[in-house]
Design a protein around this motif. Structure first.
Motif, mmCIF file in Angstrom:
data_model
loop_
_atom_site.group_PDB
_atom_site.id
_atom_site.type_symbol
_atom_site.label_atom_id
_atom_site.label_comp_id
_atom_site.label_asym_id
_atom_site.label_seq_id
_atom_site.Cartn_x
_atom_site.Cartn_y
_atom_site.Cartn_z
ATOM 1 N N VAL A 154 0.851 -1.190 0.000
ATOM 2 C CA VAL A 154 0.000 0.000 0.000
ATOM 3 C C VAL A 154 0.891 1.246 0.000
ATOM 4 N N VAL A 190 0.590 3.948 -3.019
ATOM 5 C CA VAL A 190 0.322 5.356 -2.749
ATOM 6 C C VAL A 190 1.558 6.200 -3.064
ATOM 7 N N ILE A 226 -5.903 9.304 -3.117
ATOM 8 C CA ILE A 226 -5.168 8.307 -2.313
ATOM 9 C C ILE A 226 -5.921 7.975 -1.032
ATOM 10 N N SER A 236 -6.800 4.053 -0.300
ATOM 11 C CA SER A 236 -6.428 3.307 0.916
ATOM 12 C C SER A 236 -7.665 2.902 1.698
ATOM 13 N N TYR A 294 -1.178 -5.436 -4.897
ATOM 14 C CA TYR A 294 -0.968 -3.992 -5.012
ATOM 15 C C TYR A 294 0.411 -3.687 -5.591
ATOM 16 N N SER A 354 -5.173 0.525 6.786
ATOM 17 C CA SER A 354 -4.845 0.882 5.402
ATOM 18 C C SER A 354 -4.754 2.398 5.239
ATOM 19 N N GLY A 401 -1.591 4.331 3.891
ATOM 20 C CA GLY A 401 -1.668 5.313 2.815
ATOM 21 C C GLY A 401 -1.006 6.620 3.218
ATOM 22 N N GLY A 453 2.586 6.082 3.032
ATOM 23 C CA GLY A 453 3.069 6.126 1.652
ATOM 24 C C GLY A 453 3.287 7.550 1.191
#
Lengths: 331, 516
Positions: free
Chosen positions: A64, A68, A90, A94, A123, A218, A222, A225
């Motif tokens: 993830v 992202v 994004i 996520s 992913y 998640s 995100g 990320g």
């Protein structure tokens, strides 16, 4: 609090040891960088801690982060989208991933390990295919946005400052700690992690709480990320975020989360993350330790930490039995 | 020996139990039990829930040792100190819950742990050949290579029998073997049992289905409260004489309940079809201030009724009114919101968070109801509820921060009761509320049930303890295989009437049902 003393001791021990063997460890630059990296990893570790508390696991975090992390510069630079729209996308991506995991785990009753392992593969594969393995980067633009990872708020009267990610971590951590300890939802997570059946019999909508945990995990992945790519400046689909899920899980476990569920503190998770980062840093800084054995060292320290913790717990349990027995014999 | 003709040889006891006594944490489960089992007979052992059947069988199968008394095989004393020893002596037990590895094939199961082998390699050919012989012996038309989970429960049971025979069983103990079989499967099982009997195997047959006991048994021994109530010979076996022996204890000293007023119907249930017994539509009601006992033998479907009402296992169909208002129950939250509470059967698994504090356990169901803005915990309320319940229930603990796992069974049960009473339910469902609870705590739970009824709570409780059902209930619903076979008002309430209904025969007392 008491539970976090052990991990705090381990952190201090590793820090002191590194400071003794390496000149550069205590330099302003190194400390600031260490704090920044700890903050970044701390955010994704808190996410996985929430899932681990439900007796679940999320192996997809690294992918993830990759998805992202690659998507952000691609949308901003290559597609010329605006910042708000990119952030919205994004956020939705996520959130959607977390929701998907949660639904598959609760409604289809798939095992969390399997669902998120497939997530890990999917992913990353999708990102690599979509970007044709090409690195995406900010190319010197969007310095304003990148301040969320690179910025430093100077402390007046000193040379050093507080990295912005540290403040973000603080907000996330306080939010998570409040959620976990002061709201009914946090209590539900802890309760269902300990005994899902009893939670259901108590009227707790366990499915909804489990989905919430995966969504939060998640979302934080995100956010991670976004911050990671702002920190580094570019992302390469092949290895961006590689192994991050394992770092996050290791930090959560070091910080006192039990993979059996129902246990964990946010402060512990942050301390656990710090241990992981300092260890990695110290292997780089101390010349006597070859970089090649980095994983071996980290693995051994985690194993040692968890084993000592287990032994202490057993000792405490035995003490309690003895105390109880004594109390019972006294009329 | 060879000069003795066959019938006389059969009359010699193969297995004798002499003076066996067994206590569990102070409670007497078996008291001076004598029993003899002959080769080539089907010997049924029956009794109410908790009469001591399981304990006696565990002793024969080597799961437990008696406190005193002993077992004799062929007249020689035998110490059966493990399941392994029992098997070596030729005693095999087939448990109600089948013990097959259902991912392995039939042959592998029959020889599990005793695989014929050459060096380290399993001799599959030999397994298949020998398994086939045992399968033929009981005329089971299944290949040794079939994986067990492909078989019906009935056939799996037969595989268990083949497995027992392969361990050269002379004595086969069967615990409720027909409980999950269809009629047809049961008949096939009976044919095999009769065939084994003719091959001089002794079969100890535990069942609460008196119909099949009448059909199969050569002799019936009835246990009551851990003692032998009597043994019936083939020509004496009939339904009534068995029930006569099962009942007949004095309950006047058990718990004296005061009479009290009963209000209007509070819980009205119609067309309840549980997922386990969807073929039966159940209908009943419980009035405000009424304590209704739900009696029946284990597996009659009582827990299923409570779980369906509470939304734990939502029913196939259910029309339910609380205080005249129709409600839909699809999960426990709905039930709680409607004023229902369930004290579940399995305290440790379903009722408690063992490693959480007493306070948190008591607080859990009320968290949502008492939450502050944005879902913040109302810790004040939680503390107050916990303090109040600890006091009212007389929960014995160091303080309410103590973890539930360190409490005694009775105190644990009080915590479970407390967590629900803090919700001030209008309808209280109790599933075996006093199981594994000491005498003192039992009395307190009874007192509490009375107080709640006086306050107008409708109580529906499942119990396998006859004394409890008889002394606590204003009215008793009796279930048999998923069906409510009758209702007994307080003045019709006798142990015998309950047992008649619970074993599926028509009651001899007219069970006039007060119209709902």
């Amino acid at each position: 609090m008491k539970k976090n003393l052990g991990i705090f001791g381990l952190l201090t021990f590793v820090c002191v040891l590194t400071a003794l063997f390496s000149e550069g460890f205590l330099s302003d630059f190194n400390i600031e960088n260490l704090i920044r990296r700890t903050a970044l990893f701390g955010i994704i570790s808190i996410g996985v801690a929430l899932v681990i508390i439900t007796a679940g696991i999320d192996l997809s975090i690294g992918s993830v982060v990759c998805l992202v992390g690659c998507l952000v510069p691609w949308l901003l630079v290559d597609q010329g989208w605006g910042v708000p729209l990119t952030l919205l996308v994004i956020l939705l991506v996520s959130l959607g991933i977390g929701l998907l995991h949660g639904l598959l785990i609760t409604k289809l009753k798939l095992q969390p390990f399997v669902v998120t392992l497939c997530g890990l593969l999917i992913y990353r594969g999708v990102t690599r295919g979509f970007l044709d393995d090409q690195t995406t980067g900010f190319k010197g633009q969007f310095d304003g946005l990148r301040q969320i990872a690179l910025g430093v708020i100077p402390l007046p009267g000193t040379e050093i400052g507080i990295p912005v990610p540290c403040l973000i971590l603080l907000v996330v951590a306080i939010g998570a700690a409040v959620f976990l300890n002061l709201t009914i939802y946090g209590r539900y997570l802890l309760a269902l992690g300990r005994n899902e059946e009893a939670a259901r019999y108590s009227g707790i909508n366990t499915d909804r709480m489990i989905i919430l945990a995966y969504v939060l995990c998640s979302l934080l992945a995100g956010l991670g990320g976004l911050l990671f790519v702002c920190d580094v400046g570019s992302a390469q689909p092949v290895d961006f975020g590689n192994f991050y899920e394992l770092y996050a899980i290791a930090a959560a476990v070091l910080g006192g989360c039990s993979l059996r569920g129902g246990e964990g503190s946010i402060l512990g998770v942050i301390l656990g993350t710090a241990v992981m980062r300092v260890l990695k840093n110290s292997i780089t800084m101390i010349d006597q330790i070859p970089n090649k054995i980095e994983f071996a060292v980290i693995g051994l320290v985690i194993l040692g930490g968890v084993a000592v913790d287990e032994l202490l717990k057993r000792y405490a349990a035995r003490r309690r039995v003895i105390v109880q027995a004594r109390a019972d014999t006294v009329p | 020996m060879s000069t003795i003709d066959a019938p006389a040889a059969l009359a010699l006891p193969l297995l004798e139990v002499r003076g066996v006594t067994k206590h569990y944490s102070g409670v007497c489960a078996l008291k001076d039990v004598d029993l003899d089992i002959r080769a080539g007979e089907v010997h049924a052992v029956i009794g109410e829930n908790g009469a001591g059947k399981s304990t006696l069988m565990k002793i024969l199968a080597g799961v437990q040792l008696p406190d005193s008394g002993g077992v004799f095989l062929h007249g020689e004393p035998a110490v059966i100190d493990s399941v392994h020893t029992a098997l070596e002596l030729g005693i095999s037990m087939i448990h109600q819950e089948l013990n097959l590895a259902d991912n392995l094939n039939v042959g592998a199961n029959i020889f599990l742990g005793r695989e014929p082998h050459r060096r380290v390699f399993i001799d599959f050919a030999s397994i298949n050949r020998q398994s086939q012989e045992y399968l033929d012996l009981i005329s089971l038309d299944v290949s040794p290579k079939t994986v067990v989970d492909q078989l019906t429960i009935g056939k799996q049971q037969m595989v268990e029998i083949a497995k027992a025979l392969s361990a050269t069983a002379k004595i086969l103990i069967m615990d409720e073997p027909t409980s999950s079989l269809t009629q047809h499967e049961a008949e096939q099982l009976f044919a095999v049992i009769k065939q084994l009997r003719d091959q001089h195997v002794a079969i100890i047959y535990i069942s609460h289905r008196l119909g099949e006991v009448s059909e199969l048994a050569d002799r019936v021994t009835v246990l009551r409260d851990g003692e032998i109530a009597g043994t019936l010979q083939r020509n004496e076996i009939d339904h009534d004489s068995m029930v006569q022996l099962m009942v007949g204890r004095d309950i006047s000293q058990f718990y004296a309940r005061e009479d009290h007023d009963i209000g209007a119907p509070l819980l009205e249930v119609t067309n309840l079809r549980t997922t386990t017994f969807p073929q039966h539509a159940l209908q009943f009601s419980v009035a405000a201030g009424e304590i209704v006992g739900l009696a029946g033998l284990v597996g009659a479907g009582r827990t299923e009724v409570l779980c369906a009402l509470f939304g734990v296992t939502p029913a196939n169909s259910l029309e339910i009114k609380v205080a005249g208002k129709p409600i839909a129950i699809t999960n426990p939250r709905d039930a709680i919101d409607a004023g229902l509470a369930l004290v579940p059967e399995d305290r440790k698994q379903q009722g408690l968070f063992l490693d959480m504090s007493i306070r948190q356990n008591i607080g859990t169901p009320g968290l949502a109801r008492h939450q502050r803005r944005f879902g913040f915990l109302n810790t004040t309320r939680e503390r107050e509820d916990s303090a109040q319940m600890s006091e009212e229930m007389h929960i014995k603990s160091t303080d309410d921060q103590q973890q539930a796992q360190y409490l005694s069974g009775g105190n644990q049960q009080k915590v479970v009761l407390g967590k629900w009473l803090a919700m001030q339910p209008r309808v209280l469902l109790l599933d075996e509320p006093t199981r594994g609870v000491d005498i003192g705590a039992k009395q307190e739970i009874y007192r509490l049930m009375e107080e709640l009824a006086e306050q107008g709570v409708a109580i529906l409780f499942v119990s396998s303890e006859m004394e409890e059902v008889l002394s606590m209930s204003d009215r008793v619903l009796v279930m048999h295989e998923g069906q409510i076979t009758g209702q007994l008002a307080r003045d019709q309430l006798t142990e015998e009437a309950v047992m008649q209904l619970a074993t599926g025969s028509s009651p001899r007392v007219p069970a006039t049902v007060p119209a709902n």
